[in-house]
Design an enzyme around this catalytic site. Structure first.
Site, PDB file in Angstrom:
ATOM      1  N   ASP A   1      59.661  48.474  48.626  1.00  0.00           N
ATOM      2  CA  ASP A   1      59.289  48.415  50.040  1.00  0.00           C
ATOM      3  C   ASP A   1      57.992  47.652  50.172  1.00  0.00           C
ATOM      4  O   ASP A   1      57.054  47.910  49.440  1.00  0.00           O
ATOM      5  CB  ASP A   1      59.001  49.846  50.527  1.00  0.00           C
ATOM      6  CG  ASP A   1      59.986  50.289  51.553  1.00  0.00           C
ATOM      7  OD1 ASP A   1      60.767  49.448  52.008  1.00  0.00           O
ATOM      8  OD2 ASP A   1      59.947  51.494  51.883  1.00  0.00           O
TER       9      ASP A   1
ATOM     10  N   THR B   1      38.355  35.942  29.924  1.00  0.00           N
ATOM     11  CA  THR B   1      37.913  37.326  30.131  1.00  0.00           C
ATOM     12  C   THR B   1      38.318  37.863  31.504  1.00  0.00           C
ATOM     13  O   THR B   1      38.258  39.062  31.758  1.00  0.00           O
ATOM     14  CB  THR B   1      36.378  37.406  30.055  1.00  0.00           C
ATOM     15  OG1 THR B   1      35.849  36.624  31.150  1.00  0.00           O
ATOM     16  CG2 THR B   1      35.851  36.843  28.755  1.00  0.00           C
TER      17      THR B   1
ATOM     18  N   ARG C   1      36.676  32.171  38.026  1.00  0.00           N
ATOM     19  CA  ARG C   1      37.203  33.211  37.151  1.00  0.00           C
ATOM     20  C   ARG C   1      37.306  32.634  35.744  1.00  0.00           C
ATOM     21  O   ARG C   1      37.962  31.622  35.540  1.00  0.00           O
ATOM     22  CB  ARG C   1      38.581  33.612  37.677  1.00  0.00           C
ATOM     23  CG  ARG C   1      39.154  34.810  37.015  1.00  0.00           C
ATOM     24  CD  ARG C   1      40.415  35.250  37.725  1.00  0.00           C
ATOM     25  NE  ARG C   1      41.593  34.591  37.207  1.00  0.00           N
ATOM     26  CZ  ARG C   1      42.791  35.149  37.190  1.00  0.00           C
ATOM     27  NH1 ARG C   1      42.964  36.345  37.702  1.00  0.00           N
ATOM     28  NH2 ARG C   1      43.820  34.501  36.719  1.00  0.00           N
TER      29      ARG C   1
ATOM     30  N   ASP D   1      58.331  48.641  42.162  1.00  0.00           N
ATOM     31  CA  ASP D   1      59.307  49.730  42.000  1.00  0.00           C
ATOM     32  C   ASP D   1      59.697  50.363  43.326  1.00  0.00           C
ATOM     33  O   ASP D   1      60.840  50.756  43.540  1.00  0.00           O
ATOM     34  CB  ASP D   1      58.734  50.823  41.083  1.00  0.00           C
ATOM     35  CG  ASP D   1      58.661  50.331  39.651  1.00  0.00           C
ATOM     36  OD1 ASP D   1      59.344  49.327  39.371  1.00  0.00           O
ATOM     37  OD2 ASP D   1      57.922  50.934  38.865  1.00  0.00           O
TER      38      ASP D   1
HETATM   39  C1  PRP Z   1      40.984  31.900  42.114  1.00  0.00           C
HETATM   40  C2  PRP Z   1      41.054  32.444  43.529  1.00  0.00           C
HETATM   41  C3  PRP Z   1      40.094  33.594  43.496  1.00  0.00           C
HETATM   42  C4  PRP Z   1      40.247  34.114  42.081  1.00  0.00           C
HETATM   43  C5  PRP Z   1      41.138  35.327  42.119  1.00  0.00           C
HETATM   44  O1  PRP Z   1      39.851  31.099  41.989  1.00  0.00           O
HETATM   45  O2  PRP Z   1      40.747  31.497  44.514  1.00  0.00           O
HETATM   46  O3  PRP Z   1      38.746  33.225  43.758  1.00  0.00           O
HETATM   47  O4  PRP Z   1      40.865  33.080  41.326  1.00  0.00           O
HETATM   48  O5  PRP Z   1      41.155  35.935  40.888  1.00  0.00           O
HETATM   49  P1  PRP Z   1      40.513  37.383  40.634  1.00  0.00           P
HETATM   50  O6  PRP Z   1      40.879  38.246  41.784  1.00  0.00           O
HETATM   51  O7  PRP Z   1      41.182  37.779  39.352  1.00  0.00           O
HETATM   52  O8  PRP Z   1      39.022  37.215  40.463  1.00  0.00           O
HETATM   53  P2  PRP Z   1      39.468  30.339  40.619  1.00  0.00           P
HETATM   54  O9  PRP Z   1      38.567  31.171  39.773  1.00  0.00           O
HETATM   55  O10 PRP Z   1      40.738  29.871  39.983  1.00  0.00           O
HETATM   56  O11 PRP Z   1      38.573  29.141  41.119  1.00  0.00           O
HETATM   57  P3  PRP Z   1      38.941  27.884  42.031  1.00  0.00           P
HETATM   58  O12 PRP Z   1      39.191  28.378  43.429  1.00  0.00           O
HETATM   59  O13 PRP Z   1      37.690  27.066  41.944  1.00  0.00           O
HETATM   60  O14 PRP Z   1      40.142  27.217  41.423  1.00  0.00           O
HETATM   61  N1  URA Z   2      44.516  31.975  40.400  1.00  0.00           N
HETATM   62  C1  URA Z   2      45.785  31.758  40.795  1.00  0.00           C
HETATM   63  O1  URA Z   2      46.188  30.617  41.044  1.00  0.00           O
HETATM   64  N2  URA Z   2      46.626  32.831  40.870  1.00  0.00           N
HETATM   65  C2  URA Z   2      46.236  34.076  40.612  1.00  0.00           C
HETATM   66  O2  URA Z   2      47.050  35.016  40.710  1.00  0.00           O
HETATM   67  C3  URA Z   2      44.893  34.275  40.233  1.00  0.00           C
HETATM   68  C4  URA Z   2      44.053  33.213  40.122  1.00  0.00           C
END
Ligand code: PRP
Ligand code: URA
Length: 213
Positions: A205, A107, A103, A202
């Site tokens: 539950d 962005t 991610r 909100d």
């Molecule tokens: C984290 C997590 C998901 C993503 C979730 O990975 O393991 O893949 O972020 O975020 P999203 O729903 O907003 O896309 P990250 O990109 O941090 O990579 P990593 O597992 O290599 O640390």
């Molecule tokens: N990575 C995290 O560690 N937490 C989140 O909520 C999303 C990406």
């Protein structure tokens, strides 16, 4: 899309210890492993099986075995790797593929940087594993990836999810395929950085059980 939020007090207990900032890393890893095994039990409820013969010490009997082609488990790198052992414990005959997604923290877009998956996933049941479903961008990219390779039956196993991320996945998947999301807990919301904020929201539950969205 089908959403299944695990409804079990042990899962709720383990999630609470997991997210406690004082929990040491070895305990954290053990809890992830236990939670995944419990979620895998629910996530594999519709795994394809066939009838088979088994030679027992007394007589031949009719049994059940996982159908061919075997399901494929796809951890989303990197965090999804921590869930692989727990999934494989329940379906050791499954194949394993890998999908590297990152991610972009500016962005919040998911970038695909690696893939080790069969080109043709036609007829395969796919289990995508990733602990966090935040904006949903990563999961949508992973679902698109396997649908483009012919998969039509996709189950995503996550530990924590934000309502915004679930809605995003639902909107993007639409009617294209049979997609289920199995999660241990749905949290309150995303914060301004796209991180999942723990809490009840909100409504006050928790959402539990199986919902067709
Ligand atoms: C984290 C997590 C998901 C993503 C979730 O990975 O393991 O893949 O972020 O975020 P999203 O729903 O907003 O896309 P990250 O990109 O941090 O990579 P990593 O597992 O290599 O640390
Ligand atoms: N990575 C995290 O560690 N937490 C989140 O909520 C999303 C990406």
């Amino acid at each position: 899309m089908r959403l299944h939020v695990a409804d079990h007090p042990l899962i709720r207990h383990k999630v609470t210890v997991l997210r406690d900032k004082r929990t040491p890393s070895p305990t954290f890893r053990l809890l992830v492993d236990e939670l995944v095994t419990l979620l895998a039990y629910e996530a594999t409820r519709d795994v394809r099986v066939v009838e088979c013969e088994v030679e027992t010490p007394l007589v031949a009997a009719t049994g059940t075995k996982i159908a061919d082609p075997a399901p494929i488990i796809v951890p989303i790198l990197r965090a999804g790797l921590g869930m692989l052992d727990g999934m494989q414990r329940l379906i050791p005959s499954a194949e394993v593929g890998f999908l590297g997604l990152k991610r972009d923290e500016e962005t919040l877009e998911a970038i695909t940087y690696a893939n080790r998956l069969p080109e043709d996933l036609t007829g395969r049941q796919v289990f995508l594993i990733d602990p966090m479903l935040a904006t949903g961008g990563s999961l949508v990219a992973a679902i698109d990836y396997v649908l483009e390779r012919g998969a039509t039956d996709v189950t995503c196993v996550c530990l924590l999810a934000a309502p915004e991320g679930i809605a995003h996945v639902q909107e993007k998947v639409g009617e294209r395929a049979d997609v289920s999301v199995v999660v241990a807990q749905v949290d309150e919301r995303l914060n301004e950085n796209g991180y999942i904020v723990p809490g009840l929201g909100d409504a006050g539950d928790r959402l539990y059980g199986i919902v067709d969205l």
